[in-house]
Design an enzyme around this catalytic site. Sequence first.
Site, mmCIF file in Angstrom:
data_model
loop_
_atom_site.group_PDB
_atom_site.id
_atom_site.type_symbol
_atom_site.label_atom_id
_atom_site.label_comp_id
_atom_site.label_asym_id
_atom_site.label_seq_id
_atom_site.Cartn_x
_atom_site.Cartn_y
_atom_site.Cartn_z
ATOM 1 N N ASN A 148 -5.114 3.082 2.475
ATOM 2 C CA ASN A 148 -4.485 1.992 2.441
ATOM 3 C C ASN A 148 -5.227 0.821 2.013
ATOM 4 O O ASN A 148 -4.604 -0.076 1.489
ATOM 5 C CB ASN A 148 -3.403 1.966 3.536
ATOM 6 C CG ASN A 148 -4.104 1.643 4.744
ATOM 7 O OD1 ASN A 148 -4.877 2.808 5.074
ATOM 8 N ND2 ASN A 148 -4.139 0.639 5.335
ATOM 9 N N HIS A 199 -2.669 5.778 4.824
ATOM 10 C CA HIS A 199 -1.323 6.113 4.919
ATOM 11 C C HIS A 199 -0.607 7.493 4.545
ATOM 12 O O HIS A 199 -1.467 8.066 3.495
ATOM 13 C CB HIS A 199 -0.603 4.959 4.386
ATOM 14 C CG HIS A 199 -0.592 3.661 4.745
ATOM 15 N ND1 HIS A 199 -1.149 3.351 6.191
ATOM 16 C CD2 HIS A 199 -0.201 2.458 4.376
ATOM 17 C CE1 HIS A 199 -1.108 1.877 6.398
ATOM 18 N NE2 HIS A 199 -0.582 1.436 5.217
ATOM 19 N N CYS A 248 0.640 -1.183 0.191
ATOM 20 C CA CYS A 248 -0.077 -0.209 0.017
ATOM 21 C C CYS A 248 0.925 1.234 -0.079
ATOM 22 O O CYS A 248 0.598 2.150 -0.866
ATOM 23 C CB CYS A 248 -0.851 0.026 1.081
ATOM 24 S SG CYS A 248 -0.281 -0.701 2.670
HETATM 25 C C1 2RA Z 1 1.106 -2.317 6.612
HETATM 26 N N1 2RA Z 1 1.538 -2.105 4.354
HETATM 27 O O1 2RA Z 1 0.537 -0.971 6.505
HETATM 28 C C2 2RA Z 1 1.341 -3.099 5.320
HETATM 29 C C3 2RA Z 1 0.618 -4.206 5.173
HETATM 30 N N2 2RA Z 1 -0.756 -3.961 4.988
HETATM 31 O O2 2RA Z 1 1.146 -2.744 7.919
#
Ligand code: 2RA
EC number: 1.2.1.11
Length: 335
Positions: free
Chosen positions: A307, A234, A126
């Site tokens: 995300n 994110h 992501c």
């Molecule tokens: C996280 N990108 O954010 C990793 C897995 N989804 O932990």
Amino acid sequence: MRVAVVGATGMVGNVMLQILAERNFPVTELIPVASERSVGNKIEFKGTDYTVVGLATAVEMKPDIALFSAGGNTSLEWAPKFVEIGTTVIDNSSAWRMDPSKKLIVPEINASELTEEDKIIANPNCSTIQMVLALAPLHKKYEINRLVISTYQSITGTGVKAVRQLENEANGVDGENAYPYQIHKNALPHCDVFEEAGYTKEELKLVRETHKILSDPSIAITATCVRIPVVGGHSEAVNIEFDNHFTVDEVRNILSETDGVTVQDNTENNEYPMPFYSEGKDDVFVGRIRRDLSRENALNMFIVSDNLRKGAATNTIQIAEYLVENNLVKASVVA
Ligand code: 2RA
């Protein structure tokens, strides 16, 4: 299309079902797949109830496409079994991403690499997807030579247990799996496991996957990935050094014209990307675009995206859409 969703009861799997319906993907038959403890449960999809099945049964049902979000071990063991019976697999785990024989796809950047022979296709991480979507057009125009990345990652990336623990901690309830780091009021500089040279797997994914997607291993990349108590998406502060001169206005215009990117960049009005406002949307939001005054040809920006959507489910389904639209997958069941 007969479509299997492997990990249908998980966080990403649930979002995949939501987006398949939202985007009216041509599903003629859905096969929800989950672990044995969920087999037999019902899942409602576009007004029809479907029964959750196990992996072996799903293979026997011969899906045309299987969308995986069930962890790397399951993908490594079961994706080849689906391929053997003619299924095309799009996998969200990290299992196949760095396999040189597998394509790592963000449709807006490199879907054109896909052919009928690609039967296991890897969906990037992501935090990689949202970053490369913004960087790809800038790399093409100005040639990136270095990236310094700091991420601020949603608790949803860790999974439903962590979200539940965040809620428990915030409500003063010590969940049965107490998350030992007081994540509801903390910043945890530890996403995924520690690997080599003191870097986590999440940080090394950003390095390795960016090299592969942009087809340029010469870019110097370093990352620090941090977990923070938000659920919307994110966030990433990215410092970019180019080989060539740019202007900030040019950069803003290029990003504004990039499919899947929305520029939110007006500090006079306190307009900039934030995860609370990216949740439930598919775009990658970019703001705080400004020259790095400490180095020539360097730029800072802040990149935010949901995300679970563009970072996972939506990107996966956009890959599937590309396969269908370009006749790279044939439907065994016609609507
Ligand atoms: C996280 N990108 O954010 C990793 C897995 N989804 O932990």
